[in-house]
Scaffold this active site. Structure first.
Site, PDB file in Angstrom:
ATOM      1  N   MET A 205      -1.838  -8.507   6.927  1.00  0.00           N
ATOM      2  CA  MET A 205      -2.687  -9.430   6.160  1.00  0.00           C
ATOM      3  C   MET A 205      -2.093  -9.812   4.801  1.00  0.00           C
ATOM      4  SD  MET A 205      -6.225  -7.343   6.761  1.00  0.00           S
ATOM      5  CE  MET A 205      -6.604  -6.572   8.345  1.00  0.00           C
ATOM      6  N   SER A 206      -0.787  -9.700   4.655  1.00  0.00           N
ATOM      7  CA  SER A 206      -0.202 -10.015   3.340  1.00  0.00           C
ATOM      8  C   SER A 206       1.184 -10.627   3.527  1.00  0.00           C
ATOM      9  CB  SER A 206      -0.105  -8.742   2.492  1.00  0.00           C
ATOM     10  OG  SER A 206       0.859  -7.872   3.049  1.00  0.00           O
TER      11      SER A 206
ATOM     12  N   HIS B 137      -4.711 -10.862  -2.043  1.00  0.00           N
ATOM     13  CA  HIS B 137      -4.872 -11.137  -0.616  1.00  0.00           C
ATOM     14  C   HIS B 137      -5.894 -12.249  -0.389  1.00  0.00           C
ATOM     15  CE1 HIS B 137      -3.688  -6.878  -1.030  1.00  0.00           C
ATOM     16  NE2 HIS B 137      -2.970  -7.099   0.051  1.00  0.00           N
TER      17      HIS B 137
ATOM     18  N   TYR C 195      -7.953 -12.145   1.919  1.00  0.00           N
ATOM     19  CA  TYR C 195      -9.223 -11.475   2.268  1.00  0.00           C
ATOM     20  C   TYR C 195     -10.040 -11.044   1.042  1.00  0.00           C
ATOM     21  CZ  TYR C 195      -6.671  -6.960   1.840  1.00  0.00           C
ATOM     22  OH  TYR C 195      -5.918  -5.907   1.410  1.00  0.00           O
ATOM     23  N   GLU C 196      -9.423 -11.075  -0.136  1.00  0.00           N
ATOM     24  CA  GLU C 196     -10.200 -10.792  -1.355  1.00  0.00           C
ATOM     25  C   GLU C 196     -10.939 -12.033  -1.835  1.00  0.00           C
ATOM     26  OE1 GLU C 196      -8.017  -8.272  -4.419  1.00  0.00           O
ATOM     27  OE2 GLU C 196      -6.381  -8.864  -3.097  1.00  0.00           O
TER      28      GLU C 196
ATOM     29  N   SER D   1       0.829  -1.216   0.000  1.00  0.00           N
ATOM     30  CA  SER D   1       0.000   0.000   0.000  1.00  0.00           C
ATOM     31  C   SER D   1       0.859   1.260   0.000  1.00  0.00           C
ATOM     32  CB  SER D   1      -0.864   0.055   1.264  1.00  0.00           C
ATOM     33  OG  SER D   1      -1.585  -1.126   1.420  1.00  0.00           O
TER      34      SER D   1
ATOM     35  N   HIS E  82      -9.000   2.384   8.195  1.00  0.00           N
ATOM     36  CA  HIS E  82      -8.193   2.198   6.997  1.00  0.00           C
ATOM     37  C   HIS E  82      -7.560   3.521   6.549  1.00  0.00           C
ATOM     38  CE1 HIS E  82      -6.749   0.132   3.510  1.00  0.00           C
ATOM     39  NE2 HIS E  82      -7.377   0.952   2.690  1.00  0.00           N
TER      40      HIS E  82
ATOM     41  N   ASN F 101       0.149   2.129  11.908  1.00  0.00           N
ATOM     42  CA  ASN F 101      -0.717   2.387  13.065  1.00  0.00           C
ATOM     43  C   ASN F 101      -0.293   1.478  14.202  1.00  0.00           C
ATOM     44  OD1 ASN F 101      -1.974   0.343  11.029  1.00  0.00           O
ATOM     45  ND2 ASN F 101      -2.855  -0.236  13.006  1.00  0.00           N
TER      46      ASN F 101
ATOM     47  N   HIS G 294      -4.262  -0.631  -5.578  1.00  0.00           N
ATOM     48  CA  HIS G 294      -3.296  -1.625  -6.075  1.00  0.00           C
ATOM     49  C   HIS G 294      -3.431  -1.618  -7.595  1.00  0.00           C
ATOM     50  CE1 HIS G 294      -1.936  -3.698  -2.332  1.00  0.00           C
ATOM     51  NE2 HIS G 294      -2.980  -3.052  -1.883  1.00  0.00           N
TER      52      HIS G 294
ATOM     53  N   ALA H 199       2.046  -2.681   4.437  1.00  0.00           N
ATOM     54  CA  ALA H 199       1.679  -1.843   5.574  1.00  0.00           C
ATOM     55  C   ALA H 199       1.256  -2.798   6.683  1.00  0.00           C
ATOM     56  CB  ALA H 199       0.525  -0.935   5.193  1.00  0.00           C
TER      57      ALA H 199
HETATM   58  N1  HPA Z   1      -3.599  -5.042  11.319  1.00  0.00           N
HETATM   59  C1  HPA Z   1      -3.547  -5.793  10.209  1.00  0.00           C
HETATM   60  N2  HPA Z   1      -3.157  -5.331   9.032  1.00  0.00           N
HETATM   61  C2  HPA Z   1      -2.758  -4.042   8.972  1.00  0.00           C
HETATM   62  C3  HPA Z   1      -2.777  -3.208  10.091  1.00  0.00           C
HETATM   63  C4  HPA Z   1      -3.219  -3.743  11.342  1.00  0.00           C
HETATM   64  O1  HPA Z   1      -3.248  -3.055  12.394  1.00  0.00           O
HETATM   65  N3  HPA Z   1      -2.330  -1.981   9.678  1.00  0.00           N
HETATM   66  C5  HPA Z   1      -2.036  -2.095   8.351  1.00  0.00           C
HETATM   67  N4  HPA Z   1      -2.308  -3.342   7.917  1.00  0.00           N
END
Ligand code: HPA
Length: 268
Positions: A207-208, A85, A87-88, A32, A243, A231, A63, A115
């Site tokens: 998540m990747s 991903h 999750y997709e 990202s 997000h 974060n 993306h 990220a």
């Molecule tokens: N958790 C999972 N995936 C993420 C996060 C998070 O806090 N921040 C960016 N991708």
């Protein structure tokens, strides 16, 4: 190359060659906000994933879904703008696809970026982390269906990690080193999950990247992975996650992350 992936790699190689794609020494999967690394390539060949038979199609906004191959840091580099991903709705194997494509391009080195949320309470949003290792035994594995009991001790290359520290010092940025805890998402973790991840030894959560790293280990690619910690993970500050914070921090740190990646590529 042996085993059931060799057919896929050979077919992909043919499709890429037919479309004028040169061989690459190093491949990079852009997470990202890192798409701008593509602007740094010269003598560029750009292909849309949708034009290349055998490529899955990325569905996440932001993306790009493009493969760009060109010169950067004195070598031929392939940049994957867009990944796949779980999750997709993709399988873990499809999520690992960029590793297969990297092998098809002839790359020996794979750099993965993403990220992630910071689990380590000493760290702060905007920090960059190199993967020392990962924890992913609760998630589907990309080698399911193609079982191979591969060793994961050096899944993340020590040599590349050392070069990453040198590159970070050269561009004047601090580099954290830690363990990435993989979840499929797409919901962020609960505070209890983040506490559990911390107790298991994680410093970051995301998540990747892990499906690609496992497939890369299977294919014998030398791999390094990096997170922009966008974060603090859920429950650490008491603030809710969104997000927007993730994309804003990634955008803010883009220039530093790109300078670091360029420097690292030139040192490989
Ligand atoms: N958790 C999972 N995936 C993420 C996060 C998070 O806090 N921040 C960016 N991708």
């Amino acid at each position: 190359m042996t085993g059931i992936f060799s057919d896929t790699i050979l077919k992909l190689k043919k499709e890429l060659t037919n479309r004028g794609c040169p061989r690459a020494e190093t491949a990079v999967v852009l997470g990202s906000g890192l798409g701008a690394l593509t602007d740094e390539l010269t003598e560029k060949t750009v292909l849309k994933y949708s034009e290349i038979p055998g490529f899955p199609v990325s569905t996440v906004p932001g993306h790009a879904g493009t493969l760009s191959v060109g010169r950067l840091g004195g070598k031929t580099v392939a940049l994957f703008g867009g990944r796949f991903h779980i999750y997709e709705g993709y399988s873990a194997k499809t999520a690992g696809f960029p590793a297969l494509a990297a092998a098809a391009l002839g790359a020996e080195t794979l750099l993965l970026t993403n990220a992630a949320g910071a689990v380590n309470p000493q760290w702060k949003p905007g920090d960059i982390m190199v993967f020392e290792d990962h924890i992913a035994f609760l998630a589907p594995n990309p080698l399911i269906g193609a079982p191979d009991f591969i060793d994961m001790t050096d899944a993340y290359s020590r040599e590349l990690r050392q070069k990453a520290f040198e590159a970070a010092a050269a561009v004047g940025t601090e580099l954290r080193s830690g363990v990435y805890f993989f979840t499929t998402g797409p919901s962020y973790e609960t505070p209890a999950e983040v506490r559990a991840a911390a107790r298991l030894g994680a410093d970051a959560v995301g998540m990747s990247t892990v499906p690609e790293a496992i497939l890369a280990a299977r294919l014998g690619l030398k791999t390094a992975a990096f997170s922009c910690l966008t974060n603090m993970a859920a429950g650490i500050t008491g603030e809710k996650l969104n997000h927007k914070e993730v994309t804003e921090t990634a955008a803010r740190q883009k220039a530093v992350f790109i300078a670091f990646m360029k420097e690292l590529i030139s040192r490989i």
